[in-house]
Design a protein around this motif. Structure first.
Motif, mmCIF file in Angstrom:
data_model
loop_
_atom_site.group_PDB
_atom_site.id
_atom_site.type_symbol
_atom_site.label_atom_id
_atom_site.label_comp_id
_atom_site.label_asym_id
_atom_site.label_seq_id
_atom_site.Cartn_x
_atom_site.Cartn_y
_atom_site.Cartn_z
ATOM 1 N N LEU A 19 0.922 -1.311 -0.044
ATOM 2 C CA LEU A 19 -0.026 0.105 -0.108
ATOM 3 C C LEU A 19 0.978 1.346 0.009
ATOM 4 O O LEU A 19 0.446 2.199 -0.647
ATOM 5 N N ALA A 20 1.997 1.346 0.751
ATOM 6 C CA ALA A 20 2.925 2.636 0.848
ATOM 7 C C ALA A 20 3.467 2.536 -0.435
ATOM 8 O O ALA A 20 3.733 3.894 -0.970
ATOM 9 N N ILE A 21 3.963 1.616 -1.068
ATOM 10 C CA ILE A 21 4.540 1.808 -2.532
ATOM 11 C C ILE A 21 3.798 2.371 -3.494
ATOM 12 O O ILE A 21 3.985 3.020 -4.227
ATOM 13 N N ALA A 22 2.346 1.705 -3.265
ATOM 14 C CA ALA A 22 1.577 2.043 -4.405
ATOM 15 C C ALA A 22 0.952 3.882 -4.206
ATOM 16 O O ALA A 22 1.094 4.523 -5.019
ATOM 17 N N ILE A 23 0.964 4.155 -2.912
ATOM 18 C CA ILE A 23 0.832 5.586 -2.533
ATOM 19 C C ILE A 23 1.782 6.437 -2.989
ATOM 20 O O ILE A 23 1.600 7.165 -3.785
ATOM 21 N N PHE A 24 3.318 5.747 -2.606
ATOM 22 C CA PHE A 24 4.323 6.636 -3.457
ATOM 23 C C PHE A 24 4.304 6.694 -4.881
ATOM 24 O O PHE A 24 4.806 7.847 -5.429
ATOM 25 N N SER A 25 3.885 5.544 -5.355
ATOM 26 C CA SER A 25 3.916 5.658 -6.925
ATOM 27 C C SER A 25 3.231 6.887 -7.552
ATOM 28 O O SER A 25 3.531 7.479 -8.509
ATOM 29 N N LEU A 26 1.960 7.105 -6.909
ATOM 30 C CA LEU A 26 1.056 8.011 -7.359
ATOM 31 C C LEU A 26 1.827 9.360 -7.310
ATOM 32 O O LEU A 26 1.419 10.237 -8.275
ATOM 33 N N PHE A 27 2.533 9.639 -6.194
ATOM 34 C CA PHE A 27 2.992 10.908 -6.141
ATOM 35 C C PHE A 27 4.393 11.137 -6.558
ATOM 36 O O PHE A 27 4.892 12.185 -6.609
ATOM 37 N N GLY A 28 4.996 9.814 -6.795
ATOM 38 C CA GLY A 28 6.448 9.829 -7.108
ATOM 39 C C GLY A 28 6.877 10.093 -8.433
ATOM 40 O O GLY A 28 7.846 10.494 -8.837
ATOM 41 N N CYS A 29 6.128 10.095 -9.479
ATOM 42 C CA CYS A 29 6.110 10.203 -10.704
ATOM 43 C C CYS A 29 5.325 11.582 -11.428
ATOM 44 O O CYS A 29 4.866 11.323 -12.754
ATOM 45 N N GLN A 30 5.263 12.711 -10.807
ATOM 46 C CA GLN A 30 4.655 13.692 -11.253
ATOM 47 C C GLN A 30 5.342 14.595 -12.040
ATOM 48 O O GLN A 30 4.937 15.803 -12.276
ATOM 49 N N SER A 31 6.598 14.312 -12.406
ATOM 50 C CA SER A 31 7.443 15.398 -13.125
ATOM 51 C C SER A 31 6.682 15.272 -14.679
ATOM 52 O O SER A 31 6.244 14.443 -15.134
ATOM 53 N N SER A 32 6.884 16.461 -15.155
ATOM 54 C CA SER A 32 6.567 16.743 -16.452
ATOM 55 C C SER A 32 7.056 15.979 -17.554
ATOM 56 O O SER A 32 6.800 15.973 -18.802
ATOM 57 N N ARG A 33 8.166 15.305 -17.276
ATOM 58 C CA ARG A 33 9.099 14.370 -18.133
ATOM 59 C C ARG A 33 8.525 13.097 -18.569
ATOM 60 O O ARG A 33 8.976 12.390 -19.471
ATOM 61 N N TYR A 34 7.731 12.900 -17.569
ATOM 62 C CA TYR A 34 6.970 11.289 -17.808
ATOM 63 C C TYR A 34 5.855 11.666 -18.775
ATOM 64 O O TYR A 34 5.040 12.434 -18.293
ATOM 65 N N ILE A 35 5.836 10.842 -19.721
ATOM 66 C CA ILE A 35 4.556 10.823 -20.663
ATOM 67 C C ILE A 35 3.831 9.421 -20.656
ATOM 68 O O ILE A 35 3.040 9.339 -21.582
ATOM 69 N N THR A 36 3.904 8.785 -19.722
ATOM 70 C CA THR A 36 3.232 7.356 -19.494
ATOM 71 C C THR A 36 1.793 7.780 -19.313
ATOM 72 O O THR A 36 1.311 8.414 -18.385
#
Length: 197
Positions: A19-36
């Motif tokens: 659960l902690a990893i999932a929550i971190f994933s939601l907030f951890g990749c918010q950079s504008s360089r990610y196009i996923t």
């Protein structure tokens, strides 16, 4: 924010770590360089609610080939067009009742190599997007095979094998008589059908 999440993760028991990893994933990749693109339950986008992996990009970054467990939990190969932001059909590649995985593609995306277990053992297959046909490159090969790679022009295929009793690199030469893949031809490979759904 990162310090707070890390401190919270340290205070949890291992059962709550996912659960902690999932929550971190939601907030951890918010950079504008990610196009996923966002994960969706339907089969028309890059990520699904199933496991995806072993991604390989074409030379110019237009295509991404990878495997996913989204089709009835059966590992299958998918090709994603980053320019059009959708899956590209691969008719005849994924075979029912067997797994296809560890794919790679030539520079123009026409030729792909992958591992399949459709004949009861692991084999390396070559798939041609223009013809929609696969060829077993290791049909009479003694030993296990894994991790294939194809040269940019589509002539050479290398993979790992254990036929000598240890894991070694094998090189398969398709010969000079083939129609070579070219980086400039990547946009000329026709998309002949609708995306998988």
């Amino acid at each position: 924010m990162l310090w707070i999440v890390m401190k919270w993760c340290n205070s949890l028991r291992s059962g709550k770590l996912a659960l902690a990893i999932a929550i971190f994933s939601l907030f951890g990749c918010q950079s504008s360089r990610y196009i996923t693109p966002p994960t969706q339950a339907i089969n028309a986008t890059l990520n699904s609610s199933s496991a995806e992996g072993h991604g390989r990009l074409s030379h110019d970054g237009r295509y991404l080939i990878y495997h996913s467990d989204r089709l009835n939990s059966q590992r299958s190969i998918f090709l994603y067009d980053l320019q059009r932001r959708r899956l590209v059909p691969l008719p005849g590649l994924n075979q029912p009742g067997s797994m296809q995985y560890q794919a790679d593609l030539s520079s123009d995306g026409r030729n792909m190599v992958y591992v399949s277990e459709q004949l009861g053992k692991t084999d390396i297959f070559l798939y041609n997007r223009l013809t929609g046909k696969s060829q077993n490159l290791t049909k009479n090969f003694i030993g296990e095979v894994r991790n294939p790679s194809i040269s940019g022009n589509g002539r050479f295929v290398c993979f790992e094998s254990n036929r000598s009793g240890q894991w070694d690199i094998e090189i398969y030469d398709r010969g000079v008589g083939i129609d070579f893949s070219q980086p400039g031809n990547i946009y000329n490979v026709p998309d002949t059908s609708s995306p998988p759904g």
